[in-house]
Design a protein around this motif. Structure first.
Motif, PDB file in Angstrom:
ATOM      1  N   ASN A  59     -63.898 -56.810 -55.299  1.00  0.00           N
ATOM      2  CA  ASN A  59     -64.101 -56.284 -53.958  1.00  0.00           C
ATOM      3  C   ASN A  59     -65.581 -56.432 -53.595  1.00  0.00           C
ATOM      4  OD1 ASN A  59     -64.749 -53.936 -51.936  1.00  0.00           O
ATOM      5  ND2 ASN A  59     -62.531 -54.188 -51.833  1.00  0.00           N
ATOM      6  N   ALA A  60     -65.845 -56.900 -52.367  1.00  0.00           N
ATOM      7  CA  ALA A  60     -67.224 -57.059 -51.899  1.00  0.00           C
ATOM      8  C   ALA A  60     -67.589 -56.033 -50.835  1.00  0.00           C
ATOM      9  CB  ALA A  60     -67.438 -58.471 -51.361  1.00  0.00           C
ATOM     10  N   GLY A  61     -66.812 -54.957 -50.752  1.00  0.00           N
ATOM     11  CA  GLY A  61     -67.130 -53.896 -49.805  1.00  0.00           C
ATOM     12  C   GLY A  61     -66.532 -54.133 -48.433  1.00  0.00           C
ATOM     13  N   CYS A 105     -67.876 -56.334 -58.085  1.00  0.00           N
ATOM     14  CA  CYS A 105     -67.351 -55.061 -57.582  1.00  0.00           C
ATOM     15  C   CYS A 105     -68.520 -54.386 -56.878  1.00  0.00           C
ATOM     16  CB  CYS A 105     -66.821 -54.196 -58.732  1.00  0.00           C
ATOM     17  SG  CYS A 105     -66.196 -52.585 -58.198  1.00  0.00           S
ATOM     18  N   LEU A 106     -68.552 -54.510 -55.559  1.00  0.00           N
ATOM     19  CA  LEU A 106     -69.720 -54.117 -54.786  1.00  0.00           C
ATOM     20  C   LEU A 106     -69.338 -53.191 -53.637  1.00  0.00           C
ATOM     21  CD1 LEU A 106     -71.297 -57.691 -54.483  1.00  0.00           C
ATOM     22  CD2 LEU A 106     -71.901 -55.924 -56.155  1.00  0.00           C
ATOM     23  N   GLY A 107     -70.268 -52.334 -53.244  1.00  0.00           N
ATOM     24  CA  GLY A 107     -70.059 -51.491 -52.076  1.00  0.00           C
ATOM     25  C   GLY A 107     -68.803 -50.646 -52.188  1.00  0.00           C
ATOM     26  N   GLY A 108     -67.877 -50.891 -51.265  1.00  0.00           N
ATOM     27  CA  GLY A 108     -66.626 -50.133 -51.273  1.00  0.00           C
ATOM     28  C   GLY A 108     -65.820 -50.307 -52.537  1.00  0.00           C
ATOM     29  N   GLY A 109     -66.014 -51.418 -53.236  1.00  0.00           N
ATOM     30  CA  GLY A 109     -65.340 -51.590 -54.520  1.00  0.00           C
ATOM     31  C   GLY A 109     -65.730 -50.509 -55.508  1.00  0.00           C
ATOM     32  N   ILE A 110     -66.981 -50.056 -55.441  1.00  0.00           N
ATOM     33  CA  ILE A 110     -67.440 -48.969 -56.304  1.00  0.00           C
ATOM     34  C   ILE A 110     -66.693 -47.689 -55.973  1.00  0.00           C
ATOM     35  CG2 ILE A 110     -69.423 -47.507 -56.889  1.00  0.00           C
ATOM     36  CD1 ILE A 110     -69.658 -50.223 -58.149  1.00  0.00           C
ATOM     37  N   LEU A 120     -60.710 -51.074 -66.447  1.00  0.00           N
ATOM     38  CA  LEU A 120     -60.777 -52.218 -67.348  1.00  0.00           C
ATOM     39  C   LEU A 120     -61.562 -53.304 -66.630  1.00  0.00           C
ATOM     40  CD1 LEU A 120     -57.108 -52.497 -68.668  1.00  0.00           C
ATOM     41  CD2 LEU A 120     -59.083 -51.719 -69.953  1.00  0.00           C
ATOM     42  N   ALA A 121     -62.295 -54.112 -67.388  1.00  0.00           N
ATOM     43  CA  ALA A 121     -63.100 -55.146 -66.748  1.00  0.00           C
ATOM     44  C   ALA A 121     -63.117 -56.409 -67.583  1.00  0.00           C
ATOM     45  CB  ALA A 121     -64.528 -54.648 -66.527  1.00  0.00           C
ATOM     46  N   SER A 122     -63.273 -57.521 -66.890  1.00  0.00           N
ATOM     47  CA  SER A 122     -63.435 -58.787 -67.591  1.00  0.00           C
ATOM     48  C   SER A 122     -64.913 -59.006 -67.896  1.00  0.00           C
ATOM     49  CB  SER A 122     -62.886 -59.938 -66.746  1.00  0.00           C
ATOM     50  OG  SER A 122     -63.553 -60.014 -65.511  1.00  0.00           O
ATOM     51  N   GLU A 123     -65.178 -59.947 -68.790  1.00  0.00           N
ATOM     52  CA  GLU A 123     -66.548 -60.218 -69.220  1.00  0.00           C
ATOM     53  C   GLU A 123     -67.452 -60.606 -68.056  1.00  0.00           C
ATOM     54  OE1 GLU A 123     -68.052 -59.904 -72.016  1.00  0.00           O
ATOM     55  OE2 GLU A 123     -66.563 -59.912 -73.647  1.00  0.00           O
ATOM     56  N   ASP A 124     -66.881 -61.182 -67.007  1.00  0.00           N
ATOM     57  CA  ASP A 124     -67.698 -61.649 -65.891  1.00  0.00           C
ATOM     58  C   ASP A 124     -67.890 -60.589 -64.801  1.00  0.00           C
ATOM     59  OD1 ASP A 124     -65.131 -61.553 -64.885  1.00  0.00           O
ATOM     60  OD2 ASP A 124     -65.193 -63.514 -63.922  1.00  0.00           O
ATOM     61  N   ALA A 125     -67.388 -59.393 -65.021  1.00  0.00           N
ATOM     62  CA  ALA A 125     -67.459 -58.356 -63.989  1.00  0.00           C
ATOM     63  C   ALA A 125     -68.857 -57.749 -63.907  1.00  0.00           C
ATOM     64  CB  ALA A 125     -66.433 -57.264 -64.259  1.00  0.00           C
ATOM     65  N   TYR A 126     -69.263 -57.459 -62.675  1.00  0.00           N
ATOM     66  CA  TYR A 126     -70.522 -56.726 -62.477  1.00  0.00           C
ATOM     67  C   TYR A 126     -70.363 -55.788 -61.279  1.00  0.00           C
ATOM     68  CZ  TYR A 126     -71.514 -60.442 -59.004  1.00  0.00           C
ATOM     69  OH  TYR A 126     -71.446 -61.326 -57.964  1.00  0.00           O
ATOM     70  N   PHE A 127     -71.173 -54.739 -61.267  1.00  0.00           N
ATOM     71  CA  PHE A 127     -70.977 -53.620 -60.355  1.00  0.00           C
ATOM     72  C   PHE A 127     -72.287 -53.297 -59.636  1.00  0.00           C
ATOM     73  CE2 PHE A 127     -68.168 -53.497 -63.917  1.00  0.00           C
ATOM     74  CZ  PHE A 127     -66.961 -52.988 -63.474  1.00  0.00           C
ATOM     75  N   GLY A 128     -72.211 -52.961 -58.348  1.00  0.00           N
ATOM     76  CA  GLY A 128     -73.428 -52.620 -57.642  1.00  0.00           C
ATOM     77  C   GLY A 128     -73.199 -52.095 -56.245  1.00  0.00           C
ATOM     78  N   LEU A 129     -74.257 -51.515 -55.679  1.00  0.00           N
ATOM     79  CA  LEU A 129     -74.247 -50.999 -54.312  1.00  0.00           C
ATOM     80  C   LEU A 129     -75.406 -51.635 -53.543  1.00  0.00           C
ATOM     81  CD1 LEU A 129     -73.564 -47.151 -54.711  1.00  0.00           C
ATOM     82  CD2 LEU A 129     -72.003 -48.890 -53.828  1.00  0.00           C
ATOM     83  N   PRO A 130     -75.150 -52.686 -52.782  1.00  0.00           N
ATOM     84  CA  PRO A 130     -76.212 -53.310 -51.985  1.00  0.00           C
ATOM     85  C   PRO A 130     -76.456 -52.600 -50.657  1.00  0.00           C
ATOM     86  CG  PRO A 130     -74.186 -54.541 -51.715  1.00  0.00           C
ATOM     87  CD  PRO A 130     -73.882 -53.429 -52.700  1.00  0.00           C
ATOM     88  N   GLY A 159     -80.731 -51.994 -55.397  1.00  0.00           N
ATOM     89  CA  GLY A 159     -79.601 -52.875 -55.101  1.00  0.00           C
ATOM     90  C   GLY A 159     -79.210 -53.747 -56.279  1.00  0.00           C
ATOM     91  N   ARG A 160     -79.796 -53.493 -57.452  1.00  0.00           N
ATOM     92  CA  ARG A 160     -79.469 -54.292 -58.630  1.00  0.00           C
ATOM     93  C   ARG A 160     -78.095 -53.910 -59.177  1.00  0.00           C
ATOM     94  NH1 ARG A 160     -84.800 -54.198 -62.385  1.00  0.00           N
ATOM     95  NH2 ARG A 160     -83.325 -55.230 -63.809  1.00  0.00           N
ATOM     96  N   THR A 161     -77.511 -54.816 -59.944  1.00  0.00           N
ATOM     97  CA  THR A 161     -76.162 -54.621 -60.461  1.00  0.00           C
ATOM     98  C   THR A 161     -76.186 -54.313 -61.950  1.00  0.00           C
ATOM     99  OG1 THR A 161     -75.905 -56.996 -60.859  1.00  0.00           O
ATOM    100  CG2 THR A 161     -75.163 -56.147 -58.723  1.00  0.00           C
ATOM    101  N   ALA A 162     -75.052 -53.824 -62.444  1.00  0.00           N
ATOM    102  CA  ALA A 162     -74.865 -53.550 -63.867  1.00  0.00           C
ATOM    103  C   ALA A 162     -73.645 -54.325 -64.346  1.00  0.00           C
ATOM    104  CB  ALA A 162     -74.671 -52.052 -64.108  1.00  0.00           C
ATOM    105  N   THR A 163     -73.676 -54.749 -65.588  1.00  0.00           N
ATOM    106  CA  THR A 163     -72.578 -55.543 -66.143  1.00  0.00           C
ATOM    107  C   THR A 163     -71.456 -54.644 -66.642  1.00  0.00           C
ATOM    108  OG1 THR A 163     -73.457 -55.553 -68.392  1.00  0.00           O
ATOM    109  CG2 THR A 163     -74.251 -57.276 -66.875  1.00  0.00           C
ATOM    110  N   ALA A 164     -70.313 -55.265 -66.872  1.00  0.00           N
ATOM    111  CA  ALA A 164     -69.184 -54.532 -67.451  1.00  0.00           C
ATOM    112  C   ALA A 164     -69.546 -53.984 -68.825  1.00  0.00           C
ATOM    113  CB  ALA A 164     -67.972 -55.453 -67.548  1.00  0.00           C
ATOM    114  N   ARG A 165     -70.310 -54.757 -69.600  1.00  0.00           N
ATOM    115  CA  ARG A 165     -70.719 -54.302 -70.924  1.00  0.00           C
ATOM    116  C   ARG A 165     -71.621 -53.069 -70.834  1.00  0.00           C
ATOM    117  NH1 ARG A 165     -67.475 -55.575 -75.024  1.00  0.00           N
ATOM    118  NH2 ARG A 165     -66.912 -57.789 -75.000  1.00  0.00           N
ATOM    119  N   GLN A 166     -72.497 -53.044 -69.853  1.00  0.00           N
ATOM    120  CA  GLN A 166     -73.340 -51.863 -69.677  1.00  0.00           C
ATOM    121  C   GLN A 166     -72.497 -50.633 -69.363  1.00  0.00           C
ATOM    122  OE1 GLN A 166     -76.074 -53.926 -66.809  1.00  0.00           O
ATOM    123  NE2 GLN A 166     -77.645 -52.740 -67.853  1.00  0.00           N
ATOM    124  N   LEU A 167     -71.532 -50.787 -68.457  1.00  0.00           N
ATOM    125  CA  LEU A 167     -70.679 -49.650 -68.114  1.00  0.00           C
ATOM    126  C   LEU A 167     -69.822 -49.223 -69.293  1.00  0.00           C
ATOM    127  CD1 LEU A 167     -71.701 -50.262 -65.257  1.00  0.00           C
ATOM    128  CD2 LEU A 167     -69.407 -49.761 -64.424  1.00  0.00           C
TER     129      LEU A 167
END
Length: 252
Positions: A59-61, A105-110, A120-130, A159-167
């Motif tokens: 989701n991009a918000g 997974c950004l904005g409204g996705g959060i 659950l997340a895939s290795e390529d997932a990242y999360f943030g609020l721009p 506005g930086r993002t965090a990885t699935a591994r970080q979460l």
């Protein structure tokens, strides 16, 4: 926007969002998503709901271009209500909601993921609020359910993002898997929950919501007030204009 529901015999419902190119949802899309989640939760045959998406990311918000094209504040009011409803329905869904996140997974996705029961997340997932780069605020309520408070503040301001591994290290992501295995991993976890007594699980969801230390609905609604304030100040219009014109220069 397309919302597909696939029902499995064991009581798992899979809700898939597909809104190319990046699953940035228009105002109507958020309301449709809320209604789809509400309908699944109201069905006594559903034991677990899996929330996933097709395409490049989860989701991009919100659809910034839709807001930028509106000369007034009608679409802003509608999308804010839509986001509020969608986040609320995920949180209040009578059965557990598992978010299966890939890509961005950004904005409204959060908001969706933060109000889910399990992530659950895939290795390529990242999360943030721009949001700060878009002249808006919101979903810090839900980001704070995913990362520690000071980390959330740094993410929010920069506005930086965090990885699935970080979460996963913070304990908010249950497991991180290869992208190709994400759908199966979500079904496996959902199946484990669906095998439990459905009344017990529904009461467990209700009881867990009841002991939450933060009223997520009130908290998010408080945040939305500042988004309206920024819009009235004119800064949001300038930020959206820059976003749209920047996209045009990049040929998007």
């Amino acid at each position: 926007m397309t919302v597909r529901i696939h029902r499995h015999d064991n009581g798992i419902a899979v809700l898939t969002v597909d809104h190319p190119p990046v699953n940035a949802l228009p105002a109507r899309g958020w309301l449709d998503l809320a209604e789809a989640v509400r309908a699944q939760g109201a069905d006594p045959g559903v034991r677990v709901l899996v929330l996933r998406a097709e395409g490049r990311g989860f989701n991009a918000g919100v659809d910034i271009k839709e807001l930028a094209a509106d000369p007034g504040h009608g679409k802003l009011i509608e999308v804010n209500r839509g986001c509020y409803e969608a986040f609320r329905e995920v949180y209040e869904c009578p059965v557990p909601v598992i978010s299966a996140v890939h890509g961005f997974c950004l904005g409204g996705g959060i908001g969706l993921v933060g109000n889910s029961d399990v992530v659950l997340a895939s290795e390529d997932a990242y999360f943030g609020l721009p949001e700060v780069d878009r002249g808006a605020l919101g979903a810090a309520t839900h980001l704070s359910r995913l990362v520690p408070p000071h980390f959330a503040r740094a993410m929010f301001y920069t506005g930086r993002t965090a990885t699935a591994r970080q979460l996963a290290g913070f304990g908010s992501v249950w497991d991180v898997v290869e992208p190709a295995r994400l759908p199966a991993a979500a079904l496996e976890l959902a199946g484990e929950i669906a095998a439990k007594d459905p009344l017990v699980i529904r009461k467990a969801k209700e009881s867990l919501n009841g002991i939450d230390p933060v009223d997520v609905h009130r908290s998010y609604r408080f945040e939305q007030g500042f988004t309206f304030e920024l819009n009235l100040s004119g800064v949001s219009d300038r930020a959206r204009e820059e976003f749209v014109h920047g996209d045009s220069r990049r040929g998007r």
